[in-house]
Design an enzyme around this catalytic site. Structure first.
Site, PDB file in Angstrom:
ATOM      1  N   ASP A   1       5.391   3.090  -5.897  1.00 46.51           N
ATOM      2  CA  ASP A   1       6.562   3.837  -5.453  1.00 46.51           C
ATOM      3  C   ASP A   1       6.276   5.332  -5.517  1.00 46.51           C
ATOM      4  OD1 ASP A   1       9.079   4.982  -5.055  1.00 46.51           O
ATOM      5  OD2 ASP A   1      10.122   3.357  -6.103  1.00 46.51           O
TER       6      ASP A   1
ATOM      7  N   ALA B   1       2.003   6.671   2.899  1.00 45.02           N
ATOM      8  CA  ALA B   1       0.887   6.601   3.841  1.00 45.02           C
ATOM      9  C   ALA B   1       1.018   5.524   4.916  1.00 45.02           C
ATOM     10  CB  ALA B   1      -0.424   6.385   3.079  1.00 45.02           C
ATOM     11  N   GLY B   2       1.818   4.473   4.683  1.00 45.78           N
ATOM     12  CA  GLY B   2       1.855   3.378   5.639  1.00 45.78           C
ATOM     13  C   GLY B   2       2.450   3.776   6.986  1.00 45.78           C
TER      14      GLY B   2
ATOM     15  N   GLU C   1       1.315   3.980  -0.944  1.00 48.21           N
ATOM     16  CA  GLU C   1       2.284   3.259  -0.115  1.00 48.21           C
ATOM     17  C   GLU C   1       3.038   2.250  -0.976  1.00 48.21           C
ATOM     18  OE1 GLU C   1       4.768   1.649   2.375  1.00 48.21           O
ATOM     19  OE2 GLU C   1       3.612   3.442   2.884  1.00 48.21           O
TER      20      GLU C   1
ATOM     21  N   ASP D   1       5.333  12.186   4.477  1.00 49.36           N
ATOM     22  CA  ASP D   1       5.857  11.750   5.779  1.00 49.36           C
ATOM     23  C   ASP D   1       6.994  10.777   5.470  1.00 49.36           C
ATOM     24  OD1 ASP D   1       6.217  11.182   8.442  1.00 49.36           O
ATOM     25  OD2 ASP D   1       4.574   9.758   8.550  1.00 49.36           O
TER      26      ASP D   1
ATOM     27  N   GLY E   1      -0.679   4.236   8.159  1.00 49.07           N
ATOM     28  CA  GLY E   1      -1.994   4.840   7.976  1.00 49.07           C
ATOM     29  C   GLY E   1      -2.455   5.813   9.032  1.00 49.07           C
ATOM     30  N   GLY E   2      -1.623   6.135  10.024  1.00 51.36           N
ATOM     31  CA  GLY E   2      -2.070   7.042  11.083  1.00 51.36           C
ATOM     32  C   GLY E   2      -2.393   8.430  10.573  1.00 51.36           C
ATOM     33  N   LYS E   3      -1.447   9.061   9.900  1.00 49.15           N
ATOM     34  CA  LYS E   3      -1.691  10.408   9.366  1.00 49.15           C
ATOM     35  C   LYS E   3      -2.720  10.354   8.234  1.00 49.15           C
ATOM     36  CE  LYS E   3       2.952  12.003  10.556  1.00 49.15           C
ATOM     37  NZ  LYS E   3       3.435  10.688  11.068  1.00 49.15           N
TER      38      LYS E   3
ATOM     39  N   CYS F   1       9.887  12.192  11.460  1.00 48.27           N
ATOM     40  CA  CYS F   1       9.917  11.998  12.910  1.00 48.27           C
ATOM     41  C   CYS F   1      11.374  11.938  13.352  1.00 48.27           C
ATOM     42  CB  CYS F   1       9.178  10.717  13.297  1.00 48.27           C
ATOM     43  SG  CYS F   1       8.953  10.579  15.089  1.00 48.27           S
TER      44      CYS F   1
END
Length: 521
Positions: A383, A326-327, A350, A401, A329-331, A454
């Protein structure tokens, strides 16, 4: 915020303007012959000008360049310097263009500087080389008049590099100013064999990246092998163009109308998106309060796709969502807002404690809304590779992600192309496969797993997913393309040959996000 600030593009013809800076955009102007320009430049140099100290934006740009050389990130180092020096408005935009453009295009500029200086750049002091890169970008990539670009950069060199270096900088920049950008590109390209090699030099990309992106265009079905060069040119040039400032309204917390009322334009790609033509996103109340956020439209679209697909079987009984990586935190912010709207429990995981703290802060507005609606929202520090064991078959939707090389966001991270190596792809491959396996294990039968990077690199995208399918029979691919729709409900074009989705900056105006959707049998 600064990831999406306007910045420098690829070299082009310059246009003149009043003052010493210009507005950072390229254009056309008539230039006198080189000999006449050099003579006029000498006549315009007065002793008082030669002795003066440089201006604050150029000094801030140089300072940021040196911090980046020491390992800092431009999008973090430069805004901090601008705030400390009180540099705002056009001056801040000018400094940002200087740093981003000179850093991105340093591969091309170094080749030009080496010719103009008559020595390899590894024989030039690194501090002086950064000064020369800033001057070269003003001469070759910005609307800065020649005399101002040279005089101001020499003043900068005298202040930060010393008087002796200032003379060297003056000589090199005067030599660079004697040719047009296209002439320099042709000159440094002499002797470079192969179309991809020449294109990599012209667009200032490491050759391994240019080759990997070429393979990705073919492998994802975006371009045919016999017509890939045009697509590759457009893609590499887009990496050197300013990325727009994209905003996401987190549903239930903010609306697109609120962002539009604050000066943004409604997105043509994302139903929850808007773009900010100018100004500071932090000046918008919804962004400042965490009800909206700066977020690439590609990132928005893949979150919306994961939440739009239908779950089946056991996963329908007790929906529960997970962001595995998650880090910062945007998505997670967008995913949590959508979960709260549907009254679905949400977990953000995270591995980094610092980044887990960032996720907690990013979700402040969502956490308040979750308490109001009595919906469970948790941020877990752990983890992600172990989560399949801790939470066996417990989630109906899982977003992965995965950590990657970030080759899809080179336009936002100017130093990334020079820091990454081909070896990084192999180093990340094992982690990506382990995270995907853990995410599948943590998914309930009939539930969905969204795997995203990405990066369009085939070794981080298709090959990771196909390996997972090869090694287990409890998961199947779902065609994700129909889930990527614009605000009118129309499927976006150019997503590839499926069932995966590959977005591109030169086709969609987004980062080059990859997305695969898998269903647990």
């Amino acid at each position: 915020m600064s990831d999406q600030r306007g910045d420098g593009g690829a070299p082009g013809r310059r246009s003149g303007g009043e003052g010493g800076r210009g507005d950072g955009r390229r254009g056309e102007r008539q230039r006198p012959p080189a000999r006449e320009r050099s003579a006029r430049h000498r006549s315009e140099q007065r002793p008082s000008e030669r002795a003066r100290r440089t201006d604050a934006p150029r000094l801030a740009a140089y300072t940021a360049m040196r911090e980046v050389a020491d390992g800092a990130y431009a999008n973090l180092a430069l805004p901090k310097l601008l705030r400390e020096k009180g540099i705002r408005g056009r001056d801040a935009g000018f400094a940002t263009e200087l740093v981003y453009g000179a850093t991105r295009l340093s591969g091309l500029y170094d080749a030009i500087i080496a010719l103009a200086a008559g020595r390899p750049v590894d024989k030039i002091d690194s501090n002086v080389l950064d000064t020369l890169r800033l001057g070269a970008h003003q001469l070759l990539g910005m609307r800065v008049p020649t005399h101002a670009a040279v005089d101001e950069t020499v003043a900068l060199a005298r202040q930060v590099n010393g008087a002796g270096a200032a003379g060297f900088v003056n000589a090199v920049l005067r030599r660079i100013s004697e040719r047009e950008p296209d002439e320099w590109v042709d000159l440094v390209s002499e002797g470079v064999s192969g179309p991809v090699e020449r294109l990599a030099l012209r667009t200032s990309h490491p050759l391994w990246i240019a080759k990997a992106l070429r393979a990705a265009l073919i492998g994802h079905g975006t371009a045919q092998p016999d017509a890939v060069e045009g697509s590759l040119t457009a893609l590499l040039e887009s990496d050197n163009a300013p990325a727009k400032v994209s905003l996401a309204a987190r549903p239930g917390l903010a609306s697109v109308d609120e962002l539009v009322d604050a000066g943004a334009d409604r997105s043509g790609l994302s139903p929850v998106g808007a773009t900010l033509p100018e100004g500071d996103p932090g000046a918008i109340a919804a962004v400042r309060e965490g009800r909206a956020a700066v977020q690439d439209e590609g990132s928005q679209l893949l979150v919306l796709a994961l939440t739009a697909a239908d779950v089946e079987g056991d996963a329908t009984a007790h929906e529960r969502w997970l962001d595995l990586c998650a880090g910062p935190g945007g998505k997670a912010g967008l995913l949590a807002a959508l979960a709260i709207q549907r009254r679905i429990p949400f977990v953000a995981n995270e591995i980094s404690e610092h980044r887990a703290d960032l996720v907690w802060q990013t979700l402040a507005a969502a956490r308040a809304e979750a308490r109001e609606r009595d919906v469970s929202l948790k941020v877990r520090h752990g983890d992600g590779r172990d989560l399949g064991e801790v939470e066996p078959a417990g989630f109906s939707r899982v977003l992965i992600d995965a950590p990657c090389t970030g080759l899809g966001a080179l336009r936002r991270r100017p130093e990334a192309r020079w820091r990454r190596t081909a070896g990084d792809v192999a180093a990340l491959a094992g982690l990506q496969r382990e995270l995907l396996a853990s995410g599948i294990d943590a998914t309930a039968p009939g539930g969905l797993v969204g795997y995203a990077t990405c990066s369009p690199h085939l070794n981080e995208t298709r090959f990771v997913v196909t390996d997972a399918l090869r090694n287990r029979d409890d998961v199947e691919l779902v065609d994700a393309r129909p889930l990527f729709v614009d605000p009118s409900g129309q499927q976006l074009p150019g997503l590839g040959d499926g069932p995966f989705v590959q977005l591109w900056p030169h086709l969609h105006g987004t980062d080059a996000m990859f997305f695969a959707l898998l269903r647990k049998r």
